[in-house]
Design a protein around this motif. Structure first.
Motif, mmCIF file in Angstrom:
data_model
loop_
_atom_site.group_PDB
_atom_site.id
_atom_site.type_symbol
_atom_site.label_atom_id
_atom_site.label_comp_id
_atom_site.label_asym_id
_atom_site.label_seq_id
_atom_site.Cartn_x
_atom_site.Cartn_y
_atom_site.Cartn_z
ATOM 1 N N PRO A 131 101.204 22.166 77.734
ATOM 2 C CA PRO A 131 101.784 20.764 78.153
ATOM 3 C C PRO A 131 103.141 20.582 78.626
ATOM 4 C CG PRO A 131 100.367 20.258 76.171
ATOM 5 C CD PRO A 131 100.490 21.704 76.341
ATOM 6 N N TYR A 132 104.038 21.323 77.815
ATOM 7 C CA TYR A 132 105.418 21.544 78.159
ATOM 8 C C TYR A 132 105.506 22.150 79.464
ATOM 9 C CZ TYR A 132 110.287 23.164 77.871
ATOM 10 O OH TYR A 132 111.611 23.268 78.057
ATOM 11 N N MET A 133 104.757 23.245 79.740
ATOM 12 C CA MET A 133 104.978 24.046 80.944
ATOM 13 C C MET A 133 104.300 23.221 81.913
ATOM 14 S SD MET A 133 106.203 26.892 79.929
ATOM 15 C CE MET A 133 106.575 27.221 78.019
ATOM 16 N N ALA A 134 103.377 22.429 81.945
ATOM 17 C CA ALA A 134 102.869 21.628 83.067
ATOM 18 C C ALA A 134 103.981 20.623 83.203
ATOM 19 C CB ALA A 134 101.494 20.894 82.429
ATOM 20 N N TYR A 135 104.619 20.022 82.220
ATOM 21 C CA TYR A 135 105.688 18.937 82.681
ATOM 22 C C TYR A 135 106.649 19.673 83.539
ATOM 23 C CZ TYR A 135 109.864 16.252 82.400
ATOM 24 O OH TYR A 135 111.016 15.569 82.316
ATOM 25 N N LYS A 136 107.076 21.071 83.178
ATOM 26 C CA LYS A 136 108.175 21.668 83.828
ATOM 27 C C LYS A 136 107.726 21.952 85.305
ATOM 28 C CE LYS A 136 111.350 23.710 82.324
ATOM 29 N NZ LYS A 136 112.887 23.164 82.232
ATOM 30 N N GLY A 137 106.230 22.319 85.494
ATOM 31 C CA GLY A 137 105.909 22.602 86.729
ATOM 32 C C GLY A 137 105.503 21.607 87.488
ATOM 33 N N LEU A 138 104.829 20.409 87.241
ATOM 34 C CA LEU A 138 104.236 19.323 87.709
ATOM 35 C C LEU A 138 105.298 18.124 88.027
ATOM 36 C CD1 LEU A 138 100.581 19.179 86.282
ATOM 37 C CD2 LEU A 138 101.455 20.408 88.185
ATOM 38 N N VAL A 139 106.126 17.921 87.198
ATOM 39 C CA VAL A 139 106.892 16.998 87.342
ATOM 40 C C VAL A 139 108.438 17.482 87.857
ATOM 41 C CG1 VAL A 139 108.253 15.132 86.068
ATOM 42 C CG2 VAL A 139 106.044 15.618 85.419
ATOM 43 N N GLU A 140 109.094 18.629 87.140
ATOM 44 C CA GLU A 140 110.332 18.983 87.451
ATOM 45 C C GLU A 140 110.390 19.689 88.883
ATOM 46 O OE1 GLU A 140 112.163 20.952 84.350
ATOM 47 O OE2 GLU A 140 112.586 19.082 83.025
ATOM 48 N N GLY A 144 101.821 21.309 92.620
ATOM 49 C CA GLY A 144 100.523 20.516 92.297
ATOM 50 C C GLY A 144 100.328 19.150 93.064
ATOM 51 N N GLY A 145 101.145 19.170 94.121
ATOM 52 C CA GLY A 145 101.197 17.851 94.949
ATOM 53 C C GLY A 145 99.856 17.374 95.583
ATOM 54 N N VAL A 146 98.983 18.437 95.475
ATOM 55 C CA VAL A 146 97.640 18.024 96.046
ATOM 56 C C VAL A 146 96.521 18.075 95.035
ATOM 57 C CG1 VAL A 146 95.577 18.985 97.600
ATOM 58 C CG2 VAL A 146 98.078 19.120 98.485
ATOM 59 N N ALA A 147 96.501 19.265 93.926
ATOM 60 C CA ALA A 147 95.713 19.274 92.850
ATOM 61 C C ALA A 147 96.268 19.612 91.780
ATOM 62 C CB ALA A 147 94.404 19.728 93.383
ATOM 63 N N SER A 148 96.071 19.384 90.517
ATOM 64 C CA SER A 148 96.492 20.072 89.318
ATOM 65 C C SER A 148 95.600 19.705 88.132
ATOM 66 C CB SER A 148 98.093 19.678 89.074
ATOM 67 O OG SER A 148 97.896 18.097 88.785
ATOM 68 N N TYR A 149 95.689 20.803 87.240
ATOM 69 C CA TYR A 149 95.080 20.344 85.886
ATOM 70 C C TYR A 149 95.854 21.084 84.918
ATOM 71 C CZ TYR A 149 92.960 25.086 85.878
ATOM 72 O OH TYR A 149 92.674 26.411 85.774
ATOM 73 N N VAL A 150 95.501 20.748 83.492
ATOM 74 C CA VAL A 150 95.945 21.130 82.286
ATOM 75 C C VAL A 150 94.782 21.282 81.522
ATOM 76 C CG1 VAL A 150 97.365 20.687 80.315
ATOM 77 C CG2 VAL A 150 98.187 19.727 82.557
ATOM 78 N N TYR A 151 94.792 22.837 81.015
ATOM 79 C CA TYR A 151 93.601 23.007 79.892
ATOM 80 C C TYR A 151 94.144 23.783 78.598
ATOM 81 C CZ TYR A 151 89.326 25.360 78.448
ATOM 82 O OH TYR A 151 88.321 25.615 77.700
ATOM 83 N N THR A 152 94.166 22.988 77.564
ATOM 84 C CA THR A 152 94.864 23.252 76.477
ATOM 85 C C THR A 152 93.702 23.800 75.314
ATOM 86 O OG1 THR A 152 96.108 22.962 74.661
ATOM 87 C CG2 THR A 152 95.136 21.071 75.540
ATOM 88 N N LYS A 165 106.851 13.134 78.055
ATOM 89 C CA LYS A 165 106.632 13.788 78.758
ATOM 90 C C LYS A 165 105.087 13.909 79.282
ATOM 91 C CE LYS A 165 110.839 17.102 77.881
ATOM 92 N NZ LYS A 165 111.107 18.466 77.401
ATOM 93 N N LEU A 166 104.316 13.659 78.091
ATOM 94 C CA LEU A 166 102.872 13.688 78.243
ATOM 95 C C LEU A 166 102.727 12.437 79.250
ATOM 96 C CD1 LEU A 166 101.650 14.311 74.740
ATOM 97 C CD2 LEU A 166 101.565 15.827 76.640
ATOM 98 N N GLU A 167 103.245 11.468 78.995
ATOM 99 C CA GLU A 167 102.850 10.315 79.840
ATOM 100 C C GLU A 167 103.582 10.700 81.274
ATOM 101 O OE1 GLU A 167 105.221 7.311 77.537
ATOM 102 O OE2 GLU A 167 103.757 7.329 75.786
ATOM 103 N N SER A 168 104.477 11.361 81.750
ATOM 104 C CA SER A 168 105.069 11.410 82.782
ATOM 105 C C SER A 168 104.072 12.427 84.004
ATOM 106 C CB SER A 168 106.322 11.807 82.851
ATOM 107 O OG SER A 168 106.395 13.120 82.282
ATOM 108 N N LEU A 169 102.801 12.935 83.304
ATOM 109 C CA LEU A 169 102.258 13.906 84.104
ATOM 110 C C LEU A 169 101.753 13.335 85.281
ATOM 111 C CD1 LEU A 169 100.292 15.948 81.454
ATOM 112 C CD2 LEU A 169 102.251 16.808 82.790
ATOM 113 N N PRO A 170 101.535 13.629 86.517
ATOM 114 C CA PRO A 170 101.076 12.672 87.971
ATOM 115 C C PRO A 170 99.819 12.329 87.340
ATOM 116 C CG PRO A 170 102.117 15.062 88.485
ATOM 117 C CD PRO A 170 102.112 15.046 86.882
#
Length: 300
Positions: A131-140, A144-152, A165-170
């Protein structure tokens, strides 16, 4: 090795390996020179969706720890970035190694990456970091402007990942958490916490439990090591490869059949349960790493 269990709702073939020929290339790991970063990508010169993979504690050799899974992802035509980190008990340097490795791979292989379509996949320690890596990549970074996912998958503790940070995911991001029935390593509460506090639309969230199943006279056990070191392909194919391949097709390729299979049909499987409202049914004492660990659990 064992064959995957034949299941009626596996008829679409999501548990099958792909047929794409891929290259395996490496670049220097700035945090751990002895073990390079590996990038697997289709051998066709085009741009393809990217999967950033975060391994578990001690799983830095992808060929021994995660070969089946990494090979399966790459064989379906995706770029897979595998960044080894040197394990240390509580060092945030492991997060820095992962993130710097991901961005170094983008700098080196951007020509083959479609960064408008990205996925972040992690297991165990890497699952907690995802989730932290996803925040860095997707938000910062705005990937993933067209499509993105997180699989933990069976996540360990998530550091530096408060609720904001979890709440700010696209909102278009798909979030999937997966646990294993007979896991005795990481408390299931960690996965449930991330799932519940990721405030995405409900139609973009999925919680999966991989079950142990009887195969003839033996039991295929869904342990913590199912995605990686376990040699049993029964649960890997049906419990790990199939949902990930369906996610990739649903998210990256806008495949409605794959999305319907994943969100509306998969819970009928003997191997996987789709759990709309997950709860922990076993005591903390069962797990080596407990949710209530004040020293390690940032999210308490």
């Amino acid at each position: 090795m064992f064959d995957a269990i034949p299941l009626d709702d596996m008829s679409l073939g999501y548990e099958q390996r792909g047929e794409i020929v891929y290259q395996v290339e490496t670049i220097e790991n700035s945090h751990w020179a002895r073990v390079p970063i590996t990038v697997l990508h289709p051998d066709d010169g085009g741009r393809h969706p990217v999967i950033f993979f975060a391994h578990g504690y001690g799983g830095h050799n992808w060929k021994t720890a995660y070969f089946d899974l990494i090979d399966d992802l790459a064989s379906h035509g995706y770029v897979v970035v595998f960044v080894p980190f040197q394990t240390a008990s509580t060092s945030r340097l492991m997060y820095a190694t992962l993130w710097d490795g991901f961005t170094d791979a983008v700098d080196a292989f951007g020509a083959v990456m479609d960064l408008d379509r990205v996925g972040f996949v992690g297991h165990s320690f890497g699952g907690g970091a995802t989730p932290y890596m996803a925040y860095k990549g997707l938000v910062e970074q705005g990937w993933g402007g067209v499509a993105s996912y997180v699989y933990t998958s069976a996540p360990w503790y998530s550091w530096d990942t408060p609720d904001d940070k979890l709440e700010s995911l696209p909102p278009e991001t798909v979030f999937v958490a997966s646990i294993y029935e007979d896991d005795t390593i990481n408390d299931h509460r960690m996965a449930i916490d991330l799932y519940e506090n990721t405030t995405l639309p409900e139609e973009n969230k999925l919680f999966l439990e991989v079950n142990s199943v009887q195969v003839g006279r033996r039991t295929a056990r869904a342990t913590h090591f199912t995605p990686g070191l376990s040699p049993d392909l029964t649960l890997k194919a049906s419990g790990v490869f199939a949902p990930l391949n369906a996610i990739n097709q649903a998210v990256f390729e806008d495949n409605y059949q794959a999305r319907d299979f994943l969100f509306n049909e998969y819970y009928d499987s003997d191997v996987l349960d789709r759990v709309p409202s997950p709860v922990v049914e076993v005591p903390e004492s069962r797990f080596r790493f407990k949710w209530s660990n004040q020293r390690l659990n940032d999210r308490l």
